[in-house]
Design an enzyme around this catalytic site. Structure first.
Site, PDB file in Angstrom:
ATOM      1  N   GLY A  10       0.816  -1.210   0.000  1.00  0.00           N
ATOM      2  CA  GLY A  10       0.000   0.000   0.000  1.00  0.00           C
ATOM      3  C   GLY A  10       0.848   1.258   0.000  1.00  0.00           C
ATOM      4  O   GLY A  10       0.660   2.159  -0.812  1.00  0.00           O
ATOM      5  N   MET A  20       4.716   3.181   2.039  1.00  0.00           N
ATOM      6  CA  MET A  20       5.918   2.967   2.826  1.00  0.00           C
ATOM      7  C   MET A  20       6.320   4.235   3.559  1.00  0.00           C
ATOM      8  O   MET A  20       6.378   5.309   2.979  1.00  0.00           O
ATOM      9  CB  MET A  20       7.034   2.497   1.875  1.00  0.00           C
ATOM     10  CG  MET A  20       8.347   2.244   2.562  1.00  0.00           C
ATOM     11  SD  MET A  20       8.189   0.910   3.784  1.00  0.00           S
ATOM     12  CE  MET A  20       9.408   1.447   4.980  1.00  0.00           C
ATOM     13  N   GLU A  22       0.953   5.690   7.687  1.00  0.00           N
ATOM     14  CA  GLU A  22       2.362   5.984   7.377  1.00  0.00           C
ATOM     15  C   GLU A  22       2.858   7.159   8.202  1.00  0.00           C
ATOM     16  O   GLU A  22       3.990   7.165   8.666  1.00  0.00           O
ATOM     17  CB  GLU A  22       2.555   6.253   5.877  1.00  0.00           C
ATOM     18  CG  GLU A  22       2.038   5.161   4.943  1.00  0.00           C
ATOM     19  CD  GLU A  22       2.475   3.741   5.303  1.00  0.00           C
ATOM     20  OE1 GLU A  22       3.552   3.579   5.888  1.00  0.00           O
ATOM     21  OE2 GLU A  22       1.714   2.803   5.008  1.00  0.00           O
TER      22      GLU A  22
HETATM   23  N1  PHE Z   1       5.835  -0.780   6.191  1.00  0.00           N
HETATM   24  C1  PHE Z   1       4.769  -0.599   5.247  1.00  0.00           C
HETATM   25  C2  PHE Z   1       3.548  -0.279   6.090  1.00  0.00           C
HETATM   26  O1  PHE Z   1       2.884  -1.080   6.619  1.00  0.00           O
HETATM   27  C3  PHE Z   1       4.445  -1.769   4.422  1.00  0.00           C
HETATM   28  C4  PHE Z   1       5.507  -2.227   3.471  1.00  0.00           C
HETATM   29  C5  PHE Z   1       6.253  -3.329   3.770  1.00  0.00           C
HETATM   30  C6  PHE Z   1       5.707  -1.588   2.281  1.00  0.00           C
HETATM   31  C7  PHE Z   1       7.221  -3.791   2.908  1.00  0.00           C
HETATM   32  C8  PHE Z   1       6.641  -2.032   1.402  1.00  0.00           C
HETATM   33  C9  PHE Z   1       7.404  -3.147   1.703  1.00  0.00           C
HETATM   34  O2  PHE Z   1       3.238   0.800   6.329  1.00  0.00           O
HETATM   35 ZN    ZN Z   2       2.889  -0.078   8.596  1.00  0.00          ZN
END
Ligand code: PHE
Ligand code: ZN
Length: 859
Positions: A267, A269, A304
């Protein structure tokens, strides 16, 4: 193929060791050219522990390396596919490295990659969890935090050059090229690194934090989409204010940037100060985006943003602790969303999602603890268990502590661990400052499987005695399950007047226990006991309600979630043959809908929910027969629809199309209208004209797509014409065309051959995860088609194709098949043979780990 490929290596939490070197700072110079890019880095490293200096790197062409300005030769280091080990490294080492990479051919969408083509061509990064090692050699693990200075250089046809932090310099370098230098003052792990090279428009705004910091807010998108960023911008400002108010957390940089890209595996980052978003989670306009999607955009923007504190400033020690940032952040975004609509509906949606997806995962061979203790490929652990069950655990803690103590705990957490990479134990330790019982929740993180909570009550005089017991299945490969702390919110109502007599949060900590309520004014009638209110714990509840108890809960509860749950429980009983009193359900609906629809139209719409076919499949551990489940479900749906037939059209007509507004009520009315519409069509009422009218008079995508979806699903006469017309109208909007694919792929009236044809179209782009998910998601939502020879072959041929170009997407797609072994006889053998065939040709460790787990002892 080598045999080591077939048995990928497992990594264990118990083997964790701290990094041997820290990185004091890093300077990166990234130059993007037509057919490749170069990355020069300078890392200042200092020894912390005994051991080798190992840098991780994958698919990098090493050009030069020096330490403390002395050029190294091949004898000075060892290089393999995954790492670079420097022999006899000094305790203080300035490591300078040049590498060459090719983002233009990077279809895995990890590291630096090209997204889009033509005018929309851009370069973006995705580093979580282990993508940074595809950009340069680095100790690419979340517990190595450092300060980044990044220079980005590219052709001037890409005017936008971004990286994390603050812009400190920019200029020309000749040859029609230019550069920008960014400095991020906050130390961060490499997975939060980001940079962007693109030709994009920008929407700007400002926010002044509670601490008085002026923050520049920027959302970047292709020029054609820039006017679709208002919803996201407003949500961002709301989220910033919300975090200040509810958690005392303010933003810490002078700039917050969001970049929208069409090709993205997930979704969005949370890279520090430079979020990268899938276009589907940032763009929104009434004309092109459904209400559901638009609400999702706000939630993801908030999610985010919230990571800036829960994830970025306090990060994970290792990837086993992923739930530390994800579970907490999902809980925070759910709470945020709940302040933008009816909290009951928010809870219903979150629980609905949890039950449909997480309970299913927990019931299958891919079940794992919220904090796993081993993995082969960390990308395979971005699961609903880590995210959604992780959020439920934080919610239970919040429920148990109450508002003030929960805030005391989170304040303590932020104060204690700011700037550090920590563990779940650290989190629980901080959260337990006001109440030691929090520590017991560790077991929820380490134990897989959904607990079954069984209960009932006895009445004696003015006392009610409640008994509960819990049981969690023993998940293969893990220790015997033990009793978990389960918060159970209970309310007792007078059986006739509906007066609330008692309300309490119980905590079941043993295998079974008893809880007494005395001195209640029951008036000699059986009271109404409503338990697990607001879904106070993520368990399967088996409480011995009578059908009449459930009807009274719908009537008496002041808690919308349990009203909905009571209706759902009645529906479940009818579906599983535990009751045959359909009239009891439909009479209840007839009684409450006319008033509730004007008070809370969205909650009203939800009352017509019926568990999906794939959700119902979770009830079968063997002999699952998709056709039979579908037949039962369809029969009940039709019975309900016929019983309500006289009312639905009237209800529908009482909700005329009015000018578009983005308020909870307006969204609720639009949803309810679509729900009623489907009900009327199920009851075989003639809705052709009304459908066409809704399509033609639509003020927004929810109305238009609602009508189109119904025409396709029910095979109305003009369905094909409208489908073609819709395509014509939106052919240049990728996200709307995604919906066009989805609505057809997911329709019962469209078979496997039809989906296959969709996947052979020229505009079906295998490089774009959003597009690929439309058809695979559609097929997976129809078990009667999925679990056929044609369905499975189509699905697995797509996975095989993705295995080569995008392993992350490939293995994630497989999770829809995790419970294949519950099928009966021939179906099961047929699927097994197909899975084994794929296992033999698959090459990515992502897909192999999944298949090995799926086939495991079932093969
Ligand atoms: N860390 C991101 C989220 O949950 C998700 C994500 C994980 C995006 C791995 C890209 C790769 O907000
Ligand atoms: Zn997250």
């Amino acid at each position: 193929m080598t045999s080591s490929n077939k048995e990928p290596q497992k990594i264990y939490l118990k083997d964790y060791t701290p990094p041997t070197y820290r990185v004091d700072d890093i300077y990166l110079d990234i130059k993007v050219f037509n057919d490749h890019a170069t990355v020069s880095s300078v890392l200042n490293m200092s020894r912390e522990h005994d051991g080798k200096l190992v840098l991780l790197g994958r698919e990098l062409e090493l050009l030069n390396i020096s330490i403390n300005d002395k050029v190294l030769t091949a004898d000075d280091y060892a290089l393999d596919d995954e790492s670079l080990t420097i022999h006899n490294a000094p305790d203080t080492a300035k490591v300078a490295i040049d590498v060459k990479i090719t983002p233009q051919t990077n279809t895995a969408l990890e590291g630096l990659y090209q997204s889009g083509t033509g005018d929309e061509l851009m370069f973006v990064t995705q580093c979580e969890p282990e993508g940074f090692r595809k950009i340069t050699f680095f100790p690419d693990r979340p517990d190595v935090l450092t300060e980044y200075t990044t220079r980005v250089e590219a052709d001037k046809r890409f005017p936008v050059l971004l990286a994390n932090g603050n812009l400190i310099e920019k200029g020309d370098v000749g040859d029609d090229r230019h550069f920008a230098v960014w400095h991020d003052p906050t130390k961060k792990p490499s997975y939060l690194f980001a940079c962007v090279v693109a030709d994009l428009a920008v929407m700007s705004d400002h926010y002044t934090t509670i601490e008085g910091r002026e923050v520049l807010l920027e959302i970047y998108a292709v020029p054609a989409d820039i006017d679709k960023c208002h919803v996201a911008m407003t949500a961002l400002k709301d989220a910033m204010a919300w975090d200040e108010e509810h958690y005392g957390r303010a933003y810490d940089l002078d700039r917050y940037m969001i970049v929208a890209t069409g090709q993205f595996n997930m979704g969005a980052m949370e890279n520090k100060g430079l979020n990268i978003f899938n276009t589907s989670c940032v763009l929104s306009s009434p004309k092109t985006t459904t209400d559901e999607r638009s609400f999702h955009v706000k939630a993801v923007i908030a999610h985010e943003y919230f990571h800036n504190w829960t994830g970025n400033r306090i990060t994970c020690r290792d990837w086993f602790q992923l739930c530390l940032k994800e579970g907490f952040t999902v809980f925070r975004d759910q709470s945020f969303s709940s302040s933008h609509r009816s909290p009951a509906v928010q809870r219903i949606d979150d629980v609905g999602f949890l039950k449909a997806h997480q309970f299913k995962e927990d019931a299958g061979v891919l079940a794992h603890p919220v904090r796993p203790d081993s993995f082969v490929e960390i990308n395979n652990f971005y699961t609903v268990t880590v995210y959604e069950k992780g959020a439920e655990i934080v919610r239970m803690i919040a429920t148990l502590l109450g508002k003030d103590k929960f805030r005391q705990g989170t304040d303590e957490y932020f104060a204690r661990y700011d700037g550090q990479a920590v563990t779940i134990e650290d989190f629980l330790s901080a959260m337990s400052v006001g109440d030691g019982r929090v520590l017991d929740f560790l077991a929820w993180y380490t134990q897989a499987g959904t607990p079954v909570l069984t209960g009932g009550f006895d009445v004696a005089g003015d006392s009610v005695k409640l008994t509960f017991s819990q049981q969690t299945r023993h998940v293969a490969g893990f220790d015997e399950p033990k009793a978990l702390p389960i918060p159970i919110d209970v309310a007792i109502f007078h059986g006739e007047s509906g007066e609330l007599l008692a309300q309490e949060l119980l905590l079941l900590t043993k295998d079974s226990d008893m809880f007494g309520f005395d001195g209640l004014d029951l008036g000699g009638v059986r009271p109404v006991v409503s338990v697990l209110r607001n879904f106070s714990a993520p368990v399967k509840l088996e409480f011995d309600y009578t059908d009449e108890d459930l009807v009274k809960i719908v009537q008496f509860e002041n808690e919308g979630f349990n009203q909905w749950q009571a209706v759902q429980t009645l529906v479940g009983r009818l579906l599983f043959g535990k009751s045959d009193n359909v009239a009891l359900l439909t009479d209840t609906l007839k009684r409450i809908v006319p008033t509730l629809m004007h008070k809370d139209p969205m909650l009203t719409a939800r009352l017509f929910d019926m568990p999906s076919e794939s959700e119902l499949a979770v009830a079968y551990d063997k002999d699952y027969n998709p056709q039979a489940v579908k037949a039962t479900r369809t029969a009940l749906k039709e019975q309900i629809a016929h019983a309500l037939a006289d009312h639905v059209q009237v209800w529908y007509d009482s909700l005329p199309i009015v000018p578009y507004e983005d308020t909870p009520d307006a969204r609720g009315v639009r949803l309810l209208r679509n729900v009623l519409f489907n009900l009327a069509l199920t009851a075989k009422l003639d809705m052709t004209e009304r459908t066409e009218r809704q399509y033609t008079n639509a003020t927004c995508m929810s109305e238009q797509l609602g009508a189109l979806g119904a025409m396709i699903e029910f095979g109305l006469p003009n369905a094909d014409d409208y489908t073609a017309q819709f395509y014509e109208e939106y052919h240049d909007n990728d996200l709307v065309i995604d919906s066009w694919f989805s609505v057809q792929a997911g329709a019962d009236s469209r078979d496997v051959a039809f989906i296959k044809a969709l996947m052979e179209r020229a505009d079906y782009d295998w490089q774009t995860p959003n597009r690929v998910r439309t058809t695979l998601g559609g097929l997976a939502s129809k078990p009667t088609q999925l679990w056929t020879k044609d369905g499975i072959s189509l699905y697995l041929s797509a996975v095989a194709r993705l295995d080569v170009i995008n392993p992350v997407l490939a293995s994630r797609s497989l999770s829809a098949l995790a419970r294949w072994y519950t099928l009966s006889g021939d179906d099961k053998e047929m699927v097994k043979a197909e899975l084994i065939a794929l296992q033999q040709k698959a090459s990515s460790k992502n897909v192999l780990e999944f298949l090995n787990n799926m086939l495991g002892d079932k093969a």
